[in-house]
Design an enzyme around this catalytic site. Structure first.
Site, mmCIF file in Angstrom:
data_model
loop_
_atom_site.group_PDB
_atom_site.id
_atom_site.type_symbol
_atom_site.label_atom_id
_atom_site.label_comp_id
_atom_site.label_asym_id
_atom_site.label_seq_id
_atom_site.Cartn_x
_atom_site.Cartn_y
_atom_site.Cartn_z
ATOM 1 N N ASP A 1 30.234 55.247 1.135
ATOM 2 C CA ASP A 1 29.462 55.023 2.730
ATOM 3 C C ASP A 1 28.658 55.161 3.329
ATOM 4 O OD1 ASP A 1 31.142 52.328 2.813
ATOM 5 O OD2 ASP A 1 32.992 53.637 3.609
HETATM 6 C C1 BGC Z 1 32.929 58.668 6.551
HETATM 7 C C2 BGC Z 1 32.926 58.265 5.237
HETATM 8 C C3 BGC Z 1 33.903 57.075 5.134
HETATM 9 C C4 BGC Z 1 32.428 56.274 6.282
HETATM 10 C C5 BGC Z 1 33.424 54.136 6.784
HETATM 11 C C6 BGC Z 1 31.663 58.164 7.530
HETATM 12 O O1 BGC Z 1 32.116 58.693 8.864
HETATM 13 O O2 BGC Z 1 31.916 60.060 6.098
HETATM 14 O O3 BGC Z 1 33.779 59.254 4.769
HETATM 15 O O4 BGC Z 1 34.107 56.393 4.617
HETATM 16 O O5 BGC Z 1 32.813 56.641 6.897
HETATM 17 O O6 BGC Z 1 34.719 54.661 7.194
HETATM 18 C C1 NOJ Z 2 36.025 56.904 2.273
HETATM 19 C C2 NOJ Z 2 35.993 55.592 2.629
HETATM 20 O O1 NOJ Z 2 37.467 54.730 3.212
HETATM 21 C C3 NOJ Z 2 35.976 54.260 1.153
HETATM 22 O O2 NOJ Z 2 35.425 53.997 0.971
HETATM 23 C C4 NOJ Z 2 34.647 56.043 0.284
HETATM 24 O O3 NOJ Z 2 34.241 55.204 -0.668
HETATM 25 C C5 NOJ Z 2 34.446 57.209 0.553
HETATM 26 N N1 NOJ Z 2 35.137 57.594 1.929
HETATM 27 C C6 NOJ Z 2 33.012 57.488 0.608
HETATM 28 O O4 NOJ Z 2 32.264 57.105 1.333
#
Ligand code: BGC
Ligand code: NOJ
Length: 814
Positions: free
Chosen positions: A487
């Site tokens: 993400d």
């Molecule tokens: C986090 C991710 C997460 C994303 C969406 C980011 O701040 O680092 O792990 O998937 O937010 O919620």
């Molecule tokens: C947490 C999110 O929930 C997931 O969708 C994502 O793949 C991982 N972080 C990695 O960014």
């Protein structure tokens, strides 16, 4: 250093001191009523949606940490001394303390000056309430005169509004008190048909419902005025902050035990029958009284507890293993499976790190979570699939999130996370392999929940893959969109404004940046789809996607290959990400795991080279970091990934979700020792002995362990709600132990560590119990099977045709 121990027989983790490095939590509830509970009684409860139907208040990121919960104060009415049998919130040193977190329940036991207290918290199956079962025993030589004060703080339902809209909220709070029951009915006068209640099994010496009256001005939870003085104020909340507190006076003879039951529950009335008498403003309690009366009885509570235990035995009994390693056994048999069920129930909504007001259900997250719980609750998995699919868009794309209450796609977050649709294919195929329910493919499901747009689920899968095929960039790789699995790799974001969301801001058109990871994922999903379509005789689809997958394979092995590993992406300028050409972020974990899982580079040695590069560059004793070298500053063209200090989260943290992809990949290239070594590095039970470093719960996975660039290398964060649960379960059970559901039977293809001589697995599969023993006969991974004493060829144990319910499988591996 440990803060407790595993009691595997009882499926409990026993915490032996209250001051764990972080609150070590558990979950209550399996259906619609849920709660989080820490090892010192902290946490909160909600009905279905942690944001919109929050029953009790919790202040995140509070000081002291984790205050606010399900508290009982005990007071010696002779000396005036009072304490918390759960340690918080008074934090008086207890003579003895243990907290047992079990499957859907938590029991906290303590002794203070000769008074033994045990509180068991759980949610009975089928009910929207939680029971607190308090048992007090007097071990003193003299009679004890005690008061017990319960305490919860009601949330005014919408947790977001509750924490922000004080100009209104300080005026709306309302309660009723009848007998020993406190009813919280804020907004019941207008549009809510639901209320909360807090009941007590004993006659009460008093009650409080107004926080300030109970606390006294400017006091903390550690010394409420009412408890200090030993007399409830019988306060009635009008506005401000409604609470629930009962005072129960008890006289216990030496050796005597007495039980007090408290119930906290949620109840809804028919809109037309809210008040009693009609026309009044008094809650109609006729519908809720029978429930309260029932669970205030000790025998009913005991039998409800037994039902809960049986429920979990039945769920966990579907896969049970006996390997030579205790950490593997207890994670597979108990905690990892339990965590998979918690992710089923919570998605990413409510934990110590997820405030319950933030994220809905992720499209990709929910599909991946399925992989971990489908064998336990196949019927509920089916419904989940249909719910997720109904939020898909007609171009095959997906809302990135949907709301659990409405089951509608979330417009604020939107779509264009270009990996999302492919995960649906993996989720559905896993479901069908587990259940054999091909009929689900004929279910008519709408797009974006719009009536009239329904097509078969099968067509949804086709469009999922088509979405990638329709979005190809200049190297022939899939366009990344806002982000893919990672993400934080936001190649079209270019955000220079504080506070902008990295996930939803897009400053570039998105026609250039490509993802190698989605390339690998596409091949994997296409392979799955082709197998399914072949099964159904959909030959045109098979051909089309076979060709598309072939094309993608050669593209990934070409433009996606860096010489010793798979590249990660191409940015908006067409420059590689995750390449030796880069200054930082030269190699990423995700494409190595995913591409090898998709079978890329197996024949020409690239797979092994990529995995060797992971071992050389990314593996640490605490797990595999996401990338190296870590980004030391913010790169506009890369986005959130470079927003984190080096070693944390997506910037070179050990992302436990993606580690199992490498474990699986290692089994695919036949290296069981390495796969298992990686498995153990992040196995929470294995890490228990370094709890002072790991700091999170030793019984569940955390999303992230700080990487080698971090000051706190080895420290975990964001426990419980993570795709880590499902993928580690898949890696150990399906690839290392190698027991894999398939359309026509159960595949047995272990790739074990070389020092394991034998193991046993019990697996319930489509109503048949497979009793499997695996024995090593040599150093390799070649499998020979006998089924009920008869040798069979290949590694697939077909489903019995003759109605047998138990099948004995013997496998030799060598
Ligand atoms: C986090 C991710 C997460 C994303 C969406 C980011 O701040 O680092 O792990 O998937 O937010 O919620
Ligand atoms: C947490 C999110 O929930 C997931 O969708 C994502 O793949 C991982 N972080 C990695 O960014």
């Amino acid at each position: 250093m440990r803060f407790g121990y595993f009691d595997d027989k009882n499926r409990e983790y026993v915490i032996t001191r209250p001051d764990t490095p972080l609150p070590w939590i558990n979950y209550l509830g399996c259906e619609e009523y849920f709660g989080l509970i820490s090892n010192t009684g902290g946490g909160y409860s909600f009905y279905r949606d942690a944001r919109l139907r929050r029953l009790t208040r919790y202040r995140y990121n509070n000081i002291p940490m984790d205050e606010g919960g399900r508290y009982v104060y005990l007071r010696d009415d002779e000396s005036g001394q009072f304490w918390s049998p759960t340690w918080q919130p008074t934090r008086l040193e207890l003579d003895e303390y243990t907290c047992r977190h079990g499957m859907g329940y938590t029991t906290i036991h303590s002794t203070f000056h000769g008074i033994e207290a045990e509180i068991r918290y759980f949610v009975p199956m089928g009910e929207n309430l939680e029971v607190w079962q308090l048992k007090l025993t007097n071990h003193r030589a003299a009679p004890a005169h005690l008061s017990a004060f319960s305490l919860i703080e009601f949330c005014l339902w919408d947790a977001q509004d509750d924490a922000t809209n004080f100009q209104r909220n300080f005026n709306t709070g309302e309660v009723e008190v009848e007998d020993s029951v406190i009813y919280h009915k804020t907004e019941y006068r207008e549009r809510r048909d639901h209320f909360a209640y807090f009941a007590c099994s004993e006659p009460i010496a008093g009650f409080d419902t107004q926080r300030e009256a109970f606390m006294g001005p400017y006091r903390g939870l550690d010394r409420p005025l009412v408890v200090e003085q030993g007399q409830a104020a019988n306060s009635l909340a009008h506005g401000w902050a409604p609470i629930g507190s009962h005072q129960v006076r008890l006289e216990l003879a030496p050796g005597e035990t007495h039980q007090v039951i408290f119930l906290l529950g949620y109840h809804a009335n028919p809109a037309s029958d809210k008040f009693d008498p009609p026309g009044s403003q008094t809650i109609n309690k006729r519908t809720v009284r029978p429930v309260i009366q029932r669970y205030l009885q000790a025998d009913q509570v005991e039998s409800a507890f037994q039902t809960l235990r049986d429920y979990w035995s039945q769920l966990l009994g579907r896969i049970q293993v006996e390997t030579p390693d205790v950490h593997t056994n207890r994670m597979v048999n108990i905690w990892n499976a339990y965590q998979c069920m918690i992710t089923f129930n919570m998605s990413r909504s409510a934990s110590f790190y997820e405030s319950g007001i933030g994220r809905g259900m992720g499209f990709r997250d929910s599909n991946q979570d399925l992989l971990g719980f489908v064998h336990m609750v196949p019927e509920r998995a089916r419904q989940r699939i249909l719910d997720i699919t109904a939020t898909q868009l007609d171009n095959g794309g997906a809302y990135h999130q949907y709301q659990p209450m409405t089951k509608r796609g979330n417009n604020d977050v939107g779509s264009n996370f270009n990996d999302d649709p492919a995960w649906l294919v993996l989720g559905v195929c896993a479901y069908i392999k587990e259940t054999g329910d091909l009929g689900i493919l004929d279910e008519r499901v709408p797009y974006d929940n719009q009536p009239g747009t329904e097509t078969s689920l099968y067509e949804h899968l086709r469009r999922s893959l088509r979405y990638t095929v329709d979005r190809i960039g200049q190297h022939g790789l899939p366009l990344i969109g806002r982000a893919d699995w990672n993400d934080c790799l936001n190649l079209n974001c270019f955000s220079d404004t504080p506070g902008q969301s990295f996930q939803t801001t897009t400053h570039k058109e998105g026609k250039v940046a490509e993802s190698v990871f989605i390339g690998g994922l596409f091949v994997l999903a296409a392979e799955e789809f082709i197998a399914l379509a072949g099964h159904l005789g959909q030959n045109e689809d098979c051909q089309f996607y076979d060709q598309a997958a072939c094309q993608m394979r050669s593209t990934v092995l070409g433009a996606g290959w860096d010489g010793n590993w798979f590249r990660r992406a191409y940015d908006n300028f067409g420059q590689p990400v995750g390449s030796k050409e880069c200054g930082e972020g030269q190699i990423f974990l995700e494409p190595q795991g995913m591409c090898v899982m998709a079978g890329l580079g197996i024949e020409d040695g690239k797979a092994v080279r990529a995995l060797d590069s992971v071992a050389e560059r990314l593996a640490t004793p605490h797990g595999i970091v996401l990338l190296q070298p870590a980004y030391t500053h913010y790169y506009l063209e890369l986005g959130e990934i470079s927003s984190y200090p080096p070693g944390y989260k997506e910037n070179a943290g050990i992302f436990c979700h993606a580690n199992p992809w490498v474990m699986i990949a290692e089994t695919i290239v036949g290296r069981g020792d390495r796969a298992y070594d990686y498995y153990l590095r992040i196995n929470p039970s294995r890490r228990e002995e370094i709890s002072e470093v790991h700091r999170c719960e030793p019984y569940v996975y955390a999303q992230m362990i700080a990487g080698r660039d971090a000051a706190t290398h080895g420290e975990a964060k964001n426990s419980w709600l993570s795709g880590t649960a499902a993928w580690n379960f898949v890696a150990i059970t399906q690839w290392i132990l190698g027991i894999r559901p398939d359309y026509a039977g159960l595949r047995i293809a272990p790739v074990l560590p070389s020092h394991w001589q034998s193991l046993k697995v019990q697996r319930l599969f489509r109503g048949v119990r497979y009793e499997i023993t695996i024995q090593r006969s040599g150093p390799g991974n070649k499998v020979s099977l006998t089924v009920d004493g008869q040798p069979i060829s290949g590694n697939l144990v077909p489903l019995p045709q003759d109605g047998r319910k138990v099948i004995t499988v013997h496998a030799t591996v060598g």
